[in-house]
Write a protein that holds these residues in place. Structure first.
Motif: not given
Length: 506
Positions: A356, A331, A354, A322, A370, A348-351, A316-317
């Protein structure tokens, strides 16, 4: 003797003063009126910008504009193609021979005039995304002359001469056209510039856009990588190049075995895994791999960071992943500490935001920040990372939040709209920006106003539409219960097959 004056004192001419004051007031009023008109026109322009749409009526195809006016009467047996909705360039197919597959094409403008007549055939260049949704290259057309293909822009300017045996879009990639000439394959951009030389037997994309480079196949059936400037990144000497890359490293296949290599061909890793699934963006020397169907993480030295014990693992980052266990997603961090229990149907991670989005069994979603705290929950209606908001249905209410999880007024979200849906006593109506009721609360359901000023209204199980002033343009007579999306342009409603993107009446 009277005292003389050094100058004559002027008396005020009151009539002139009043005239000047009135003139100034008129000018100010005139400026205010003009400003108001311009503001109104500007707001209206946002809503009613000219666009064109395909329509289907009585089993025939035609075209309307964004006011719902018929531009091309529905008279064609085959669906009309509009490559760019803002240009009046409509591609029509006719005289189709279904046995031989032969057909004729012509191009019409908004005056129903035939244009671009100097070619044997003119077609839009179709493409599709990862979900198989079809779209068109919206700035170019493929044309045929003397049995060969070239490209022109929508104004008819030649961008590439008719000298190719075939021209197609590189699937899923914008502004990238695959051309075949004398059995060889190359790449052009939409301006007709050759960005990969016509010397390969096949070319496909490496990543999500053309800037990531291309996987090329030589005559000896070997694969390599070239970049957007036609420079060789990875020599074409491998049995296969996979679409897995990062940090100037790539995954290739030799003798049916995956190998992690640097761009100079140096091998970094070739054992200790069944498959390499990803190269971590946050670490130069780590990969996600599988062994016996389970996911883990290892260094390119072969040192295992996370043992392969997960059903799925995705970065994810930095140092956050995930993970899927027992069919559910949660996570973890790089030390395998659980940050979010595996309890979700999908995650899902929305970059950009920032955050989920975690979908639950009942198809509602938890919106998680986050720090892995649930900030909001509900049915996710819309997620717009460009405008920076998400819309949730929470109970019977629709609410908007920015990415700091602050609730936003609908007027802030849809600033160019003239009407906003509102609910009272179980019924829907519409209010203006000042919360003044424009459309009375009488409908069972409604949609928000779209960018052309129309909104759907539902009554007694049937759908209709209103315009940007709240006038009914289509009485609720359409049964659209099995339609995935409700949207109107005038009296025309969006067709059932969203992939085809057409409007109809029935």
């Amino acid at each position: 003797m009277s005292r003389g004056r050094r100058y004559e004192e002027r008396k005020l001419n009151l009539k002139k003063v009043f005239a000047v004051i009135i003139a100034i007031a008129v000018v100010i009023m005139f400026i205010s009126i003009i400003k108001g008109i311009l503001t109104k026109e500007k707001e209206q322009a946002k809503i009613t910008s000219k666009d064109y749409f395909v329509i289907f009526e009585n089993n025939k195809w035609g075209v309307i504009d964004s006011s719902g006016n018929k531009i091309i009467d529905p008279s064609y047996e085959e669906m009309i193609t509009i490559p760019n909705s803002k240009n009046d360039v409509f591609l029509c197919i006719y005289d189709v021979n279904y046995e031989t597959g032969e057909y004729k094409t012509k191009v019409l403008n908004s005056k129903n005039e035939q244009i671009l007549t100097e070619y044997e055939q003119i077609e839009a260049i179709s493409n599709k995304d990862i979900n198989n949704n079809i779209w068109y290259e919206n700035n170019v057309l493929k044309v045929k002359k003397d049995g060969k293909y070239g490209i022109i822009n929508l104004a008819g300017k030649e961008l590439a001469p008719c000298q190719y045996d075939e021209i197609t879009a590189l699937e899923g990639i914008k502004n990238t056209l695959k051309v075949i000439q004398n059995g060889k394959v190359g790449i052009l951009d939409e301006e007709g510039k050759e960005i990969v030389k016509i010397q390969y037997t096949d070319i496909t994309n490496l990543g999500k856009d053309n800037k990531e480079g291309f996987i090329v196949k030589g005559e000896d059936e070997k694969y390599g990588i070239v970049n957007y400037s036609n420079q060789i990144i990875l020599e074409p000497k491998y049995d296969q190049v996979l679409k897995i890359y990062g940090n100037d490293t790539y995954v290739v296949k030799q003798a049916n075995k995956q190998i992690l290599v640097k761009k100079d061909g140096t091998e970094l890793l070739s054992a200790g895994f069944d498959e390499i699934k990803a190269i971590l963006k946050s670490a130069n020397d780590e990969i996600i791999y599988t062994q016996n169907g389970k996911y883990g993480i290892m260094k390119t030295t072969g040192e295992v960071i996370i043992a392969p014990e997960y059903e799925e693992l995705k970065e994810a980052k930095s140092e956050i992943f995930i993970a899927k266990q027992n069919g559910k997603y949660g996570i973890i961090d790089k030390q395998k500490a659980i940050k979010l229990e595996p309890q979700y149907l999908s995650l899902t991670y929305q970059e950009k935001a920032d955050l989920y989005i975690a979908e639950k069994e009942d198809y509602s979603s938890d919106i998680i920040d986050n720090t892995f705290s649930i900030q909001q929950a509900g049915i996710l209606i819309d997620f717009n990372d460009e405008k920076g908001y998400l819309e949730l249905k929470q109970g019977e209410n629709y609410k908007y939040y920015n990415f700091k999880f602050e609730e936003k007024n609908i007027v802030e979200i849809h600033a160019s709209n003239t009407l906003f849906k509102s609910k009272k006593d179980g019924k829907y109506g519409f209010v203006d920006k000042n919360n003044k009721v424009i459309v009375e609360y009488q409908y069972d359901d409604v949609t928000e106003q779209n960018s052309y000023g129309y909104a759907g209204i539902k009554k007694d199980g049937k759908w209709g539409a209103i315009d940007q002033k709240g006038n009914v343009v289509q009485e609720p007579t359409y049964n659209l219960e099995d339609y995935l999306k409700i949207d109107f342009i005038g009296r025309w409603h969006l067709g059932k097959d969203l992939n085809m993107n057409y409007y109809e009446t029935r």
